[in-house]
Write a protein that holds these residues in place. Structure first.
Motif, PDB file in Angstrom:
ATOM      1  N   LYS A 477       0.742  -1.017  -0.007  1.00 62.72           N
ATOM      2  CA  LYS A 477      -0.170   0.072  -0.133  1.00 62.72           C
ATOM      3  C   LYS A 477       0.958   1.113   0.023  1.00 62.72           C
ATOM      4  O   LYS A 477       1.485   1.461   1.059  1.00 62.72           O
ATOM      5  N   LEU A 478       0.882   2.134  -1.093  1.00 63.02           N
ATOM      6  CA  LEU A 478       1.489   3.379  -1.274  1.00 63.02           C
ATOM      7  C   LEU A 478       0.453   4.268  -1.712  1.00 63.02           C
ATOM      8  O   LEU A 478       0.428   4.046  -3.058  1.00 63.02           O
ATOM      9  N   LEU A 479      -0.049   5.130  -1.026  1.00 61.57           N
ATOM     10  CA  LEU A 479      -1.131   6.095  -1.796  1.00 61.57           C
ATOM     11  C   LEU A 479      -0.439   7.033  -2.500  1.00 61.57           C
ATOM     12  O   LEU A 479       0.422   7.642  -2.246  1.00 61.57           O
ATOM     13  N   HIS A 480      -1.216   7.519  -3.490  1.00 59.75           N
ATOM     14  CA  HIS A 480      -0.863   8.481  -4.409  1.00 59.75           C
ATOM     15  C   HIS A 480      -0.774   9.709  -3.697  1.00 59.75           C
ATOM     16  O   HIS A 480      -1.556   9.987  -2.781  1.00 59.75           O
ATOM     17  N   PHE A 481       0.143  10.678  -4.032  1.00 57.13           N
ATOM     18  CA  PHE A 481       0.221  11.986  -3.248  1.00 57.13           C
ATOM     19  C   PHE A 481      -0.800  12.748  -3.476  1.00 57.13           C
ATOM     20  O   PHE A 481      -1.139  13.770  -2.249  1.00 57.13           O
ATOM     21  N   PHE A 482      -1.554  13.095  -4.691  1.00 60.24           N
ATOM     22  CA  PHE A 482      -2.423  14.078  -5.064  1.00 60.24           C
ATOM     23  C   PHE A 482      -3.716  13.366  -4.899  1.00 60.24           C
ATOM     24  O   PHE A 482      -4.618  14.154  -4.514  1.00 60.24           O
ATOM     25  N   VAL A 483      -3.909  12.293  -5.349  1.00 60.06           N
ATOM     26  CA  VAL A 483      -5.400  11.740  -5.556  1.00 60.06           C
ATOM     27  C   VAL A 483      -6.075  11.410  -4.030  1.00 60.06           C
ATOM     28  O   VAL A 483      -5.499  10.377  -3.520  1.00 60.06           O
ATOM     29  N   GLY A 484      -6.921  11.978  -3.718  1.00 64.72           N
ATOM     30  CA  GLY A 484      -7.677  11.926  -2.473  1.00 64.72           C
ATOM     31  C   GLY A 484      -6.727  12.291  -1.310  1.00 64.72           C
ATOM     32  O   GLY A 484      -7.319  12.062  -0.162  1.00 64.72           O
ATOM     33  N   ASN A 485      -5.867  13.232  -1.624  1.00 59.45           N
ATOM     34  CA  ASN A 485      -5.147  13.800  -0.335  1.00 59.45           C
ATOM     35  C   ASN A 485      -5.536  15.243  -0.083  1.00 59.45           C
ATOM     36  O   ASN A 485      -5.238  16.073  -0.675  1.00 59.45           O
ATOM     37  N   ARG A 486      -6.225  15.287   0.869  1.00 61.56           N
ATOM     38  CA  ARG A 486      -6.739  16.625   1.281  1.00 61.56           C
ATOM     39  C   ARG A 486      -5.730  17.494   2.196  1.00 61.56           C
ATOM     40  O   ARG A 486      -6.046  18.607   2.437  1.00 61.56           O
ATOM     41  N   LYS A 487      -4.557  17.039   2.428  1.00 57.95           N
ATOM     42  CA  LYS A 487      -3.531  17.517   3.058  1.00 57.95           C
ATOM     43  C   LYS A 487      -2.611  18.382   2.182  1.00 57.95           C
ATOM     44  O   LYS A 487      -1.745  19.216   2.793  1.00 57.95           O
ATOM     45  N   VAL A 488      -2.979  18.193   0.837  1.00 53.93           N
ATOM     46  CA  VAL A 488      -2.067  18.823   0.105  1.00 53.93           C
ATOM     47  C   VAL A 488      -2.391  20.459  -0.125  1.00 53.93           C
ATOM     48  O   VAL A 488      -3.401  20.836   0.071  1.00 53.93           O
ATOM     49  N   PRO A 489      -1.327  21.007  -0.012  1.00 51.89           N
ATOM     50  CA  PRO A 489      -1.638  22.728   0.078  1.00 51.89           C
ATOM     51  C   PRO A 489      -2.597  23.250  -0.886  1.00 51.89           C
ATOM     52  O   PRO A 489      -2.370  22.755  -2.237  1.00 51.89           O
ATOM     53  N   GLU A 490      -3.437  23.941  -0.597  1.00 51.50           N
ATOM     54  CA  GLU A 490      -4.390  24.578  -1.457  1.00 51.50           C
ATOM     55  C   GLU A 490      -3.648  25.485  -2.590  1.00 51.50           C
ATOM     56  O   GLU A 490      -4.489  25.728  -3.680  1.00 51.50           O
TER      57      GLU A 490
END
Length: 556
Positions: A477-490
């Motif tokens: 399991k290695l999650l994509h950094f952008f897809v579904g990651n709400r912690k990414v800076p707006e």
């Protein structure tokens, strides 16, 4: 005296005759006494009846109080049994749905690979990190990066400048071949990847260039995201489709009958058999048959043909040759000098998504994605420009000389060398790529504070990066950094549909392909074992007082 005796006898006889017990009268008082006794007895009987009813009521109440806890316990037990039954029913239903989804997803595909060994032999979570392998010291890593890797930065700048100048000329010639009214419009290229993020790790230095293109008027591209979600099949997560339509909403047609085309001009919306094609036909060069969606294979065929014709027009201006590189990687080009030196680079046609930095890509080199499209109308979603912006923004908040890119360069160098050795030995390809390394680093950059990335902590951060990757491999399991990651800076401007999508697991192929998973894990641990030797061999000279070199041989 006789008279007196007679009187006494008469009294006695009279008394005997009148005695009530011998001769009772009808109006005697005995019956009256019986009635009274009967009334008393009835009253007593009623009293006893009431007492009996009271006692029975008290007994029933005591029995009810005694049975209440038992009844509550019995009802609780029945509820627990009902809850357990419902839970098992729910779990069985979930398991059935998972199996059904997997069956539908892979019904027409090949069966999962089964290795010869047992997967249980692989390391498990909780064991010694990195199998107890000790990485080179801080001093050795710093020296290796400074002399073994950092020296490529100057060469990278010169290579990038040369390739960009040549691509400008090549795309300029391509635009001259295109008809503004009927052909695709090619825009300026966009540099992505390690060469433009300042972490090239190994030779040959390779530039990746996105080439956006748009349809002629009055047509438009309508990108459709296929992010991870319940309604999206597992094999299409992380992809999208591009629909071709008119800007005014009319059905797909062509305007090749409205304009006279030259001999070297191609209508890219319809095939050319004998003159112009009627507007209603769907024999589209760039769309899939009988479909309004762009076909990646047809786009790449058009792009290669256009590049070939463009090179033929300007070849006389250069003293080198241009050839297509890897046959299985469309857009892979190689500049061949007469001296034998070669400079490879990748030109990748892309479609921009709604004026954002998200691009639909016909294909990606393995080091940028590691994925394979599910069908010819599925376009990979590339976040390469977002990744470049994220690293640039994050670097501004880190200490001077931060070690985050150094960690990524060293890890990528080790992975590249390990893959090269395994390829030379004819071993199967590993499923690990530099894109996975960069994804792991971006996760760590988002979770750790800026002061943890000082140059003096290179060894600690490199070990943490490899431990993070090891844990992800063991968990598959290695999650994509952008897809579904709400912690990414707006501030990056990530599309809201991507931010709110379900997280995408980049290691999902390992769940289905056990052979690939085992090769990847084995390759990862061999890379760790070979790390001290590789660092030692590719360092110029490390003083013995600064580090103790490992004499362990390279493991293949």
């Amino acid at each position: 005296m006789a008279l007196g005796l007679f009187r006494v006898c008469l009294v006695v006889v009279t008394a005997i005759v009148n005695h009530p017990l011998l001769f009772p009268r009808e109006n005697a008082t005995v019956p009256e006494n019986d009635q009274e006794i009967i009334r008393k007895m009835q009253a007593h009987e009623e009293k006893m009846q009431l007492e009996r009813l009271r006692l029975e009521e008290e007994e029933a109440q005591m029995a009810a109080e005694k049975e209440a806890p038992e009844q509550v316990a019995e009802e609780g037990q029945q509820q627990q049994e009902t809850l357990a039954l419902n839970l098992w029913t729910t779990l069985c239903m979930i398991l059935f749905l998972i199996i059904e989804v997997w069956r539908q997803d892979h019904l027409d595909g090949p069966l999962p690979e089964c290795p010869g060994g047992d997967e249980d032999e692989l390391p498990v979570l909780g064991s010694a990190p990195l199998r107890g392998v000790t990485l080179p010291s801080q001093a050795m890593l710093g020296h290796f990066h400074e002399h073994g890797i950092r020296g490529t930065m100057a060469d990278a700048a010169r290579t990038r400048e040369f390739v960009e100048g040549f691509v400008d000329d090549l795309l300029g010639a391509l635009r001259k071949l295109c008809n503004q009214d009927t052909d695709m419009e090619v825009e300026d290229f966009i540099g992505v990847g390690s060469m433009y993020e300042n972490w090239p790790a190994d030779r040959p230095l390779l530039c990746h260039l996105f080439v956006p293109f748009t349809p002629p008027e009055p047509y438009r591209f309508h990108p459709e995201l296929c992010c991870s979600g319940r309604s999206v099949p597992l094999d299409r997560q992380g992809y999208g489709q591009v629909k071709v339509g008119r800007a005014d909403g009319d059905p797909l047609g062509c305007i090749c009958g409205k304009t006279k085309l030259g001999e070297d001009m191609l209508c890219l919306l319809h095939a050319k058999q004998s003159g112009a094609q009627p507007c209603g036909e769907m024999e589209d060069l760039l769309c899939a048959p009988e479909s309004p969606y762009l076909d990646t294979m047809r786009v790449m065929k058009w792009f290669q043909t256009a590049l070939t014709k463009a090179w033929q027009r300007i070849a006389h201006k250069f003293d080198f040759d241009l050839a297509f590189g890897q046959l299985d990687t469309p857009g892979s080009l190689k500049i061949m000098f007469r001296s034998g030196k070669a400079i490879p680079f990748n030109l990748i046609p892309v479609i921009q998504s709604d004026n954002s930095d998200l691009h639909f890509v016909s294909h990606l080199p393995r080091e940028l994605s590691g994925e394979t499209p599910a069908s010819s109308t599925d376009w990979l979603l590339s976040f390469a420009v977002f990744e470049q912006h994220f690293l640039r923004i994050t670097s501004k908040g880190l200490p001077e000389g931060a070690c985050h890119l150094s960690c990524l360069q060293i890890a990528s160098f080790l992975l590249s060398k390990q893959s090269g050795m395994e390829g030379a030995c004819g071993l199967g390809a590993s499923g690990l790529s530099t894109y996975h390394l960069k994804t792991a680093l971006m996760h760590l950059l988002l979770s750790r504070k800026a002061s943890d990335w000082k140059a003096a902590q290179l060894h600690s951060r490199l070990q943490e990066l490899l431990c993070f990757l090891e844990k992800s491999l063991l968990e598959k399991k290695l999650l994509h950094f952008f897809v579904g990651n709400r912690k990414v800076p707006e501030a990056l401007g990530l599309p809201e549909a991507v931010r709110r999508a379900e997280p995408l697991n980049l290691f999902r192929p390992f769940v289905l392909q056990r052979g690939l998973y085992r090769r990847t894990v084995d390759s990862f641990y061999k890379m760790l074992e070979n790390a001290p030797t590789l660092v030692s061999e590719y360092s110029l000279r490390v003083p013995s007082s600064q580090a103790s070199l490992s004499t362990k041989a390279v493991v293949l």
